[in-house]
Write a protein that holds these residues in place. Structure first.
Motif, PDB file in Angstrom:
ATOM      1  N   THR A  71       0.848  -1.185   0.000  1.00 29.16           N
ATOM      2  CA  THR A  71       0.000   0.000   0.000  1.00 29.16           C
ATOM      3  C   THR A  71       0.886   1.239   0.000  1.00 29.16           C
ATOM      4  O   THR A  71       2.099   1.164   0.247  1.00 29.16           O
ATOM      5  CB  THR A  71      -0.914   0.022   1.240  1.00 29.16           C
ATOM      6  OG1 THR A  71      -0.092   0.148   2.409  1.00 29.16           O
ATOM      7  CG2 THR A  71      -1.763  -1.229   1.317  1.00 29.16           C
ATOM      8  N   ARG A  72       0.278   2.359  -0.233  1.00 29.16           N
ATOM      9  CA  ARG A  72       1.024   3.619  -0.254  1.00 29.16           C
ATOM     10  C   ARG A  72       1.691   3.878   1.088  1.00 29.16           C
ATOM     11  O   ARG A  72       2.855   4.255   1.159  1.00 29.16           O
ATOM     12  CB  ARG A  72       0.053   4.739  -0.615  1.00 29.16           C
ATOM     13  CG  ARG A  72       0.677   6.086  -0.696  1.00 29.16           C
ATOM     14  CD  ARG A  72      -0.386   7.118  -1.038  1.00 29.16           C
ATOM     15  NE  ARG A  72       0.173   8.437  -1.018  1.00 29.16           N
ATOM     16  CZ  ARG A  72       0.139   9.267  -2.024  1.00 29.16           C
ATOM     17  NH1 ARG A  72      -0.464   8.935  -3.122  1.00 29.16           N
ATOM     18  NH2 ARG A  72       0.669  10.455  -1.924  1.00 29.16           N
ATOM     19  N   GLU A  73       0.970   3.654   2.169  1.00 33.84           N
ATOM     20  CA  GLU A  73       1.515   3.896   3.507  1.00 33.84           C
ATOM     21  C   GLU A  73       2.667   2.935   3.817  1.00 33.84           C
ATOM     22  O   GLU A  73       3.662   3.326   4.428  1.00 33.84           O
ATOM     23  CB  GLU A  73       0.406   3.774   4.555  1.00 33.84           C
ATOM     24  CG  GLU A  73       0.742   4.429   5.865  1.00 33.84           C
ATOM     25  CD  GLU A  73       1.083   5.914   5.756  1.00 33.84           C
ATOM     26  OE1 GLU A  73       2.008   6.346   6.463  1.00 33.84           O
ATOM     27  OE2 GLU A  73       0.439   6.642   4.973  1.00 33.84           O
ATOM     28  N   GLN A  74       2.554   1.689   3.377  1.00 39.23           N
ATOM     29  CA  GLN A  74       3.636   0.727   3.594  1.00 39.23           C
ATOM     30  C   GLN A  74       4.888   1.124   2.818  1.00 39.23           C
ATOM     31  O   GLN A  74       6.004   0.980   3.312  1.00 39.23           O
ATOM     32  CB  GLN A  74       3.194  -0.671   3.169  1.00 39.23           C
ATOM     33  CG  GLN A  74       2.201  -1.304   4.108  1.00 39.23           C
ATOM     34  CD  GLN A  74       1.642  -2.603   3.540  1.00 39.23           C
ATOM     35  OE1 GLN A  74       1.534  -2.784   2.330  1.00 39.23           O
ATOM     36  NE2 GLN A  74       1.276  -3.508   4.440  1.00 39.23           N
ATOM     37  N   ARG A  75       4.712   1.659   1.625  1.00 37.98           N
ATOM     38  CA  ARG A  75       5.865   2.132   0.841  1.00 37.98           C
ATOM     39  C   ARG A  75       6.543   3.306   1.531  1.00 37.98           C
ATOM     40  O   ARG A  75       7.761   3.403   1.555  1.00 37.98           O
ATOM     41  CB  ARG A  75       5.431   2.565  -0.554  1.00 37.98           C
ATOM     42  CG  ARG A  75       5.237   1.443  -1.497  1.00 37.98           C
ATOM     43  CD  ARG A  75       4.787   1.973  -2.844  1.00 37.98           C
ATOM     44  NE  ARG A  75       4.874   0.908  -3.792  1.00 37.98           N
ATOM     45  CZ  ARG A  75       5.490   1.000  -4.957  1.00 37.98           C
ATOM     46  NH1 ARG A  75       6.044   2.112  -5.334  1.00 37.98           N
ATOM     47  NH2 ARG A  75       5.528  -0.026  -5.763  1.00 37.98           N
ATOM     48  N   ILE A  76       5.745   4.208   2.078  1.00 35.92           N
ATOM     49  CA  ILE A  76       6.309   5.373   2.764  1.00 35.92           C
ATOM     50  C   ILE A  76       7.082   4.930   3.997  1.00 35.92           C
ATOM     51  O   ILE A  76       8.194   5.416   4.259  1.00 35.92           O
ATOM     52  CB  ILE A  76       5.182   6.367   3.130  1.00 35.92           C
ATOM     53  CG1 ILE A  76       4.552   6.919   1.858  1.00 35.92           C
ATOM     54  CG2 ILE A  76       5.718   7.488   4.003  1.00 35.92           C
ATOM     55  CD1 ILE A  76       3.230   7.618   2.079  1.00 35.92           C
ATOM     56  N   ILE A  77       6.527   4.002   4.754  1.00 34.93           N
ATOM     57  CA  ILE A  77       7.196   3.503   5.953  1.00 34.93           C
ATOM     58  C   ILE A  77       8.509   2.826   5.568  1.00 34.93           C
ATOM     59  O   ILE A  77       9.542   3.021   6.222  1.00 34.93           O
ATOM     60  CB  ILE A  77       6.268   2.558   6.733  1.00 34.93           C
ATOM     61  CG1 ILE A  77       5.122   3.357   7.349  1.00 34.93           C
ATOM     62  CG2 ILE A  77       7.024   1.790   7.801  1.00 34.93           C
ATOM     63  CD1 ILE A  77       4.011   2.498   7.910  1.00 34.93           C
ATOM     64  N   ARG A 125      13.638   6.984  -6.769  1.00 35.74           N
ATOM     65  CA  ARG A 125      12.770   6.196  -7.646  1.00 35.74           C
ATOM     66  C   ARG A 125      11.485   5.798  -6.932  1.00 35.74           C
ATOM     67  O   ARG A 125      10.403   5.837  -7.510  1.00 35.74           O
ATOM     68  CB  ARG A 125      13.526   4.950  -8.121  1.00 35.74           C
ATOM     69  CG  ARG A 125      12.761   4.128  -9.102  1.00 35.74           C
ATOM     70  CD  ARG A 125      13.111   2.652  -8.934  1.00 35.74           C
ATOM     71  NE  ARG A 125      12.073   1.790  -9.376  1.00 35.74           N
ATOM     72  CZ  ARG A 125      10.991   1.443  -8.673  1.00 35.74           C
ATOM     73  NH1 ARG A 125      10.813   1.921  -7.490  1.00 35.74           N
ATOM     74  NH2 ARG A 125      10.098   0.636  -9.151  1.00 35.74           N
ATOM     75  N   GLU A 126      11.597   5.427  -5.676  1.00 36.96           N
ATOM     76  CA  GLU A 126      10.402   5.089  -4.891  1.00 36.96           C
ATOM     77  C   GLU A 126       9.490   6.301  -4.731  1.00 36.96           C
ATOM     78  O   GLU A 126       8.265   6.178  -4.784  1.00 36.96           O
ATOM     79  CB  GLU A 126      10.805   4.557  -3.516  1.00 36.96           C
ATOM     80  CG  GLU A 126      11.196   3.115  -3.514  1.00 36.96           C
ATOM     81  CD  GLU A 126      10.016   2.194  -3.797  1.00 36.96           C
ATOM     82  OE1 GLU A 126       8.990   2.258  -3.102  1.00 36.96           O
ATOM     83  OE2 GLU A 126      10.139   1.402  -4.740  1.00 36.96           O
ATOM     84  N   ALA A 127      10.086   7.471  -4.527  1.00 38.32           N
ATOM     85  CA  ALA A 127       9.288   8.691  -4.419  1.00 38.32           C
ATOM     86  C   ALA A 127       8.539   8.953  -5.718  1.00 38.32           C
ATOM     87  O   ALA A 127       7.371   9.343  -5.701  1.00 38.32           O
ATOM     88  CB  ALA A 127      10.188   9.874  -4.075  1.00 38.32           C
ATOM     89  N   ARG A 128       9.200   8.710  -6.828  1.00 34.61           N
ATOM     90  CA  ARG A 128       8.548   8.893  -8.130  1.00 34.61           C
ATOM     91  C   ARG A 128       7.397   7.904  -8.292  1.00 34.61           C
ATOM     92  O   ARG A 128       6.343   8.244  -8.823  1.00 34.61           O
ATOM     93  CB  ARG A 128       9.585   8.716  -9.252  1.00 34.61           C
ATOM     94  CG  ARG A 128       9.037   9.006 -10.601  1.00 34.61           C
ATOM     95  CD  ARG A 128       8.734  10.491 -10.756  1.00 34.61           C
ATOM     96  NE  ARG A 128       8.050  10.710 -12.004  1.00 34.61           N
ATOM     97  CZ  ARG A 128       6.854  11.301 -12.105  1.00 34.61           C
ATOM     98  NH1 ARG A 128       6.251  11.767 -11.036  1.00 34.61           N
ATOM     99  NH2 ARG A 128       6.289  11.456 -13.269  1.00 34.61           N
TER     100      ARG A 128
END
Length: 183
Positions: A71-77, A125-128
């Motif tokens: 999920t988006r939140e898991q990627r941010i974490i 790249r993850e931010a993109r």
């Protein structure tokens, strides 16, 4: 022993045609490096991503992909955790100076700085992938470029890497942008 995989002779183009081999078509015993036959066990028999271990405990490896559908939140974490690991994971004993894997890898001349820069670029790249706009990506790339270029200087560059913390800055820039976005 006959060769069970057949390949056709070379074509006029000079390339050999490739034989397609499916794991389900494998026949015969599995032999180890000493020539002994390995009996069929739970690992060899039709592995489909799940394994029932001793005591009936079931291990399902098909859903344990850390790079899979997050999920988006898991990627941010995950992004923030990697930034902390790269920049502030350890404390220099007897001081309050924090450093990370980036500072340790950077001690290897040239190659270490290239590896550290590549890890930092993965965060960009993850931010993109999270949908960050061009101005956020540009600021993040600027931080990575500054740390990468100055980090190439032998001793002063390593000290700069520890103090500049480009990955933590980039995580903060991304978090600030994400906080302005609707969920």
């Amino acid at each position: 022993m006959q060769d069970q995989m057949s390949t056709s002779p070379r074509r006029a183009s000079g390339r050999a045609s490739q034989a397609h081999f499916d794991a389900h078509e494998a026949r015969g015993p599995i032999i180890d490096q000493d020539g002994r036959e390995i009996p069929q066990g739970p690992f060899q028999s039709s592995f489909n991503g799940a394994f029932t271990g001793p005591g009936g405990v079931r291990f399902d490896f098909s859903t344990a992909n850390p790079f899979g559908n997050l999920t988006r939140e898991q990627r941010i974490i995950r992004l923030e955790a990697v930034a902390k690991l790269l920049d502030v994971a350890f404390v220099l004993p007897g001081t309050n100076i924090r450093y990370g894997i980036d500072g340790i890898i950077g001690l290897i001349p040239v190659v270490g700085d290239l590896i550290a820069t590549a890890l930092s670029l993965w965060l960009v790249r993850e931010a993109r992938a999270l949908g960050a706009p061009w101005h956020v990506i540009t600021r993040m790339l600027g931080n990575v470029a500054v740390e990468g270029v100055i980090g190439m200087v032998p001793v002063a560059g390593d000290a700069f890497d520890v103090l500049f913390r480009a990955n933590m800055r980039n995580a903060k820039i991304l978090r600030r942008w994400l906080d302005t976005q609707p969920r």
